[in-house]
Motif scaffolding. Sequence first.
Motif, mmCIF file in Angstrom:
data_model
loop_
_atom_site.group_PDB
_atom_site.id
_atom_site.type_symbol
_atom_site.label_atom_id
_atom_site.label_comp_id
_atom_site.label_asym_id
_atom_site.label_seq_id
_atom_site.Cartn_x
_atom_site.Cartn_y
_atom_site.Cartn_z
ATOM 1 N N ILE A 375 0.834 -1.206 0.000
ATOM 2 C CA ILE A 375 0.000 0.000 0.000
ATOM 3 C C ILE A 375 0.864 1.250 0.000
ATOM 4 N N GLY A 376 2.077 1.131 0.532
ATOM 5 C CA GLY A 376 2.977 2.281 0.512
ATOM 6 C C GLY A 376 3.345 2.746 -0.879
ATOM 7 N N VAL A 377 3.228 1.858 -1.886
ATOM 8 C CA VAL A 377 3.569 2.257 -3.262
ATOM 9 C C VAL A 377 2.623 3.329 -3.779
ATOM 10 N N PRO A 378 1.288 3.115 -3.799
ATOM 11 C CA PRO A 378 0.410 4.201 -4.263
ATOM 12 C C PRO A 378 0.363 5.382 -3.304
ATOM 13 N N ALA A 379 0.745 5.174 -2.032
ATOM 14 C CA ALA A 379 0.731 6.293 -1.089
ATOM 15 C C ALA A 379 1.863 7.272 -1.356
ATOM 16 N N ILE A 380 3.049 6.770 -1.658
ATOM 17 C CA ILE A 380 4.202 7.649 -1.817
ATOM 18 C C ILE A 380 4.385 8.139 -3.249
ATOM 19 N N LEU A 381 3.750 7.496 -4.219
ATOM 20 C CA LEU A 381 3.946 7.878 -5.618
ATOM 21 C C LEU A 381 3.488 9.301 -5.914
ATOM 22 N N PRO A 382 2.294 9.772 -5.465
ATOM 23 C CA PRO A 382 1.924 11.167 -5.752
ATOM 24 C C PRO A 382 2.899 12.179 -5.157
ATOM 25 N N TRP A 383 3.385 11.928 -3.941
ATOM 26 C CA TRP A 383 4.344 12.854 -3.319
ATOM 27 C C TRP A 383 5.626 12.904 -4.129
ATOM 28 N N LEU A 384 6.142 11.734 -4.533
ATOM 29 C CA LEU A 384 7.374 11.706 -5.305
ATOM 30 C C LEU A 384 7.182 12.364 -6.661
ATOM 31 N N LEU A 385 6.032 12.154 -7.297
ATOM 32 C CA LEU A 385 5.759 12.776 -8.588
ATOM 33 C C LEU A 385 5.677 14.288 -8.451
ATOM 34 N N GLU A 386 5.026 14.755 -7.388
ATOM 35 C CA GLU A 386 4.921 16.204 -7.171
ATOM 36 C C GLU A 386 6.293 16.831 -7.014
ATOM 37 N N ARG A 387 7.174 16.180 -6.247
ATOM 38 C CA ARG A 387 8.526 16.721 -6.061
ATOM 39 C C ARG A 387 9.336 16.645 -7.346
ATOM 40 N N ALA A 700 8.365 0.546 -7.562
ATOM 41 C CA ALA A 700 7.944 -0.853 -7.579
ATOM 42 C C ALA A 700 9.141 -1.794 -7.490
ATOM 43 N N VAL A 701 10.213 -1.489 -8.227
ATOM 44 C CA VAL A 701 11.401 -2.340 -8.179
ATOM 45 C C VAL A 701 12.011 -2.319 -6.784
ATOM 46 N N ALA A 702 12.120 -1.124 -6.200
ATOM 47 C CA ALA A 702 12.685 -1.038 -4.852
ATOM 48 C C ALA A 702 11.816 -1.780 -3.843
ATOM 49 N N THR A 703 10.494 -1.602 -3.946
ATOM 50 C CA THR A 703 9.592 -2.289 -3.013
ATOM 51 C C THR A 703 9.619 -3.795 -3.222
ATOM 52 N N GLY A 704 9.604 -4.214 -4.474
ATOM 53 C CA GLY A 704 9.616 -5.652 -4.753
ATOM 54 C C GLY A 704 10.880 -6.327 -4.271
ATOM 55 N N LEU A 705 12.034 -5.691 -4.500
ATOM 56 C CA LEU A 705 13.285 -6.285 -4.028
ATOM 57 C C LEU A 705 13.359 -6.273 -2.504
ATOM 58 N N GLY A 706 12.885 -5.190 -1.888
ATOM 59 C CA GLY A 706 12.871 -5.158 -0.428
ATOM 60 C C GLY A 706 11.957 -6.219 0.152
ATOM 61 N N LEU A 707 10.794 -6.391 -0.475
ATOM 62 C CA LEU A 707 9.859 -7.412 0.003
ATOM 63 C C LEU A 707 10.435 -8.810 -0.178
ATOM 64 N N SER A 708 11.103 -9.060 -1.288
ATOM 65 C CA SER A 708 11.696 -10.381 -1.497
ATOM 66 C C SER A 708 12.852 -10.625 -0.524
ATOM 67 N N ALA A 709 13.615 -9.575 -0.184
ATOM 68 C CA ALA A 709 14.691 -9.736 0.801
ATOM 69 C C ALA A 709 14.122 -10.079 2.172
ATOM 70 N N LEU A 710 13.047 -9.390 2.562
ATOM 71 C CA LEU A 710 12.411 -9.704 3.842
ATOM 72 C C LEU A 710 11.775 -11.087 3.811
ATOM 73 N N GLY A 711 11.202 -11.461 2.672
ATOM 74 C CA GLY A 711 10.640 -12.798 2.553
ATOM 75 C C GLY A 711 11.713 -13.877 2.624
ATOM 76 N N ALA A 712 12.881 -13.616 2.032
ATOM 77 C CA ALA A 712 13.981 -14.576 2.125
ATOM 78 C C ALA A 712 14.442 -14.738 3.572
ATOM 79 N N ARG A 713 14.395 -13.654 4.339
ATOM 80 C CA ARG A 713 14.735 -13.769 5.761
ATOM 81 C C ARG A 713 13.738 -14.651 6.489
#
Length: 760
Positions: A375-387, A700-713
Motif C-alpha cells: 500500500i505504501g507504493v500508491p501512497a508515496i507515488l503522488p508525493w514523489l511525482l509532485e517533487r 515498484a522495483v525497490a519495493t519488490g526487491l525489499g519485500l523479497s529480501a524480507l521474505g527470504a529472511r
Amino acid sequence: MTALPRHRLGRWAGDLALGFRLAVGGGRTSGTGITRLLLGTIGIGIAVTVLLFAASADHAISGREARKLAGVPESTPIAGVAPLTLHDGSTSFRGQRISVRYVHPGGPTSPTPPGLDRIPAPGEMVLSPALADLLRSEDGSLLRPRFAGPEIGTIGVPGLVNPDDLRAYVGADASLIGKPVYAFGSPSPRDGLDPGLLTLLLIGIVSLLAPVFVFVATSARVAGAERDQRLAALRLAGSDLPQVRRIAAAESLVTAACGLALGTGAFLALRQLTPSVRVRDGSLFAADIAPPWPLVAVVVLAVPALSVLSALAALRGTAIEPLGVVRRAKPVRRRLWWRLLPIVLGVLPLATLSLRDGSKLVTVAVATGVACLLIGVPAILPWLLERAVARFHGGRPPLQLAVRRLQLDSGTPARVVAGLAVVLAGAIALQSLLTGQAQALDPGPPPARTTTDLSLNADAQAGPAAVAALAKLPGLATPYLIRQVHLRGADPGRMESVSIADCATWRAVAGIEDCVDGAVYQDRSAGSTIHSGQSYVATYFDEQEREAGTWTVPAMVPSTRQGSYSSVMATPGAMTGLDLSQVWGSATVRVTSDDPDFAEHARNALAPFTWHTSLYLPTPLRQLSPTQQAYLAIRAGLLAAAVFTLLLAGVSLLVLGLEQVRERSRTIGMLAATGVPVRVLARSMVWQNAIPLALGIVIAVATGLGLSALGARLTGAAFTVDWLAVGVLSASAAALVLLVTAVTLPSLRGAARLASVRTE
C-alpha cells in the motif's frame, strides 16, 4: 442511544436521494452522468470479480481434495460388510492416462464406489463424462475396442477429481484378483505447510489482491473534478459541508452498488467456463468456484466502504466553496510522514517475526505487513511525482504541456499507474522468492523418454495368449514373459529376487544355449546373497504382498546375464513347492513400426484380456516429496493468478485513461481551438503517463526487491535477484501503459474536434 430527530432523518434521506440522482444524471447532460457511472462501474466490477474468484480458492482446493480422498479404498474389515474386490488398472490413449477400475461385489452389502448408482455387473461399464465424450468423438474410434461393453451410466461428480478425468469402472466376474475393499473414503489430515512455502503463499496472495483494492479506491474517484464542480454548485445553492459529504458518499455508493452487480454477474458467467480451463492439476467444476458466505459478506461490505472512504478522502484535499473549487489554484504540498507510515508498519513485522513457530497471529501479522508495504507504493507515488515535476522547466511543447498538467494535478496521473506499480512490485517479489525457493525445491523438467519399446504385463492364464496376440501385429517383435518372485530369508530387511522363465525365453534373452528345465542359473558377478541349499519364503505383489510358499534353492549353474532381470535365473521345473499361478509376468516388446499409433493398436489387441494384461510405454518418473509437490502447485497457481491480475491492471488502466481524456475534454478542445496540433496533444498525453510510470517502476522495483529480501529472511532461503526477470517485468509494465495510452488516442482526437468545443 439517542435516536436522530425525524426531520434530520428526512434531510439525510433527501441528501442521499440527491446523490443517487446526480450519480446517474448529473453533469451538463444525462449522457455525461451515464458515461461517468459506466466507467466507475466497470472498474469496480472487474475488481469485485477478482475478489470473488480469490475468495473461492480455498473452497475449490478443498473440494477437489475431498473428492480425491473420497475414492481411496479402505481395506480394514467392517462387520456386516461383504468386501468389494477391486483391481486398479489403467490404459493410455495418445499420452492421456485412463484409470480403469475392475470391480466385483462380494455380496449385497458391498460398498459402492463414489459417483456410481450401483456396482456394474460383469462386462458392464460406468464411464466418466470426459471418457464417454472421447469415445464418441472421431479421435476416439481407435479407443473404442478397449471399452466395448454396455455403458450403464456415467460417473457422478463425487467420483471425479476433475471434469476432465478419464476414468471407468468395469464389472468383472469372481475370478478377479484384487484387494478387498470395505469402504471408500479416507480422512484428510492437513499437515502445515513448510514455513518457506507458507511465506511464499502469503506474499503471493497479498501481492495479487492488494492491487485489486487499489483499483477499487481509484475507480471510486473517477470524474473527481466534475464531482467537485457539482458539489460547488450545491454549495452555491445553500448546502453545507456535511450535506455535500453525504451527497458525495451517495454518489460513490451508486457506483459501488452497480460495480457489485456487474462483478457478481461477471463472476457467475465466467465460473461456467472453469471446466474448460486446464491448469497443472486439471480443471475445476463450476460448483467448486463458490466463495463462502462470510467472505461474500466481506466483499459486499468492503467494496462500498472503500469507495465511500476514498471519495470522502478526496474531498479533504479540496476546498469546495460556493464560488468554485480551490483545487484549480496551486495545490497544497503533500505531506510525507503519513505516506511513510504504511512502509514502516510493513517492514516491522517482516523484519522481526518468523513463521517457523506456526502461530496464526504471526501469520496474520506477516500478511498485514506485506499488505502495508505494498500500500505504501500508491501512497508515496503522488508525493514523489509532485517533487519530481515541481522544479522542472523548459523542453519541447509536448513535454511542457505534460509537466504543467502534472504540476497542477499530480494525483490523477499517479492513480492511473499506481495499481500497475503495485502489481509490478508484487510480481518482482514473487519472482525473486520463486527463484530462491527453486534452488531447493524445483525438480527441473521431467526426464525424457529414451525408448519407444512397450512394457507388457500379464498373468499366468492370459500370458501365452497375449504374447500370441501381439505376435500377429506388424512392427512388433515377439515378447518373452519373465515372472519374478522375491525371497525373504532370516534377515527381514534384505530381499533378493529370482526371475523365472522357460528355456526358450532364456535362450533368446540371456543366451543360455544349454538351458534345461529344472535348472537354476546365477550370475555370480552381481554379488547375490542367494546360496544353494538355503530355504526362503517366496513372495510376490498383486495389489498387496502375497506368499507363494517356501523354496529351497537347488544347485545353481554359473552363467552371465545379458539383460536387466535378476542375477538368479530359474526355470519353472526348479520352483517346486511354490504356487506361481497368480504371479504376473512382464516383457519388453521391441517396436520396429513407424506408425505413431502402434501402441494404441497393441493395446487394442490385448483388449479382450481385460484386467489380465496391461501394456504401457515406460516413462521415467520423478520422485517428488510432498514439499516439492506443494511448491509446484503454489507456483502454478500464483503465476496463473499473476497473469489474470496483470490483465485486470490493463483493463483498469484503460478505464482510467479514457476517464482522464473525458475529464480533460474541455481543456483539450480549447488547446486545439487555439491552434495546438493534435499530435502535440497526443505526445503530451504520452509524456503525462510516461513520467509517473518511470517513477512508479523505480518505486515498484525497490519495493519488490525489499519485500523479497524480507521474505527470504522469513524463509531462511538465499536472497536471489533475477535481474532479467526484473527487466522483463518492468518492460512489460511500460509496454502496457504505452499500449493503453495508444488506445485512448482516438478519444483524444474526438475531444480535440471543434464540434466538441461547442458542446462544452
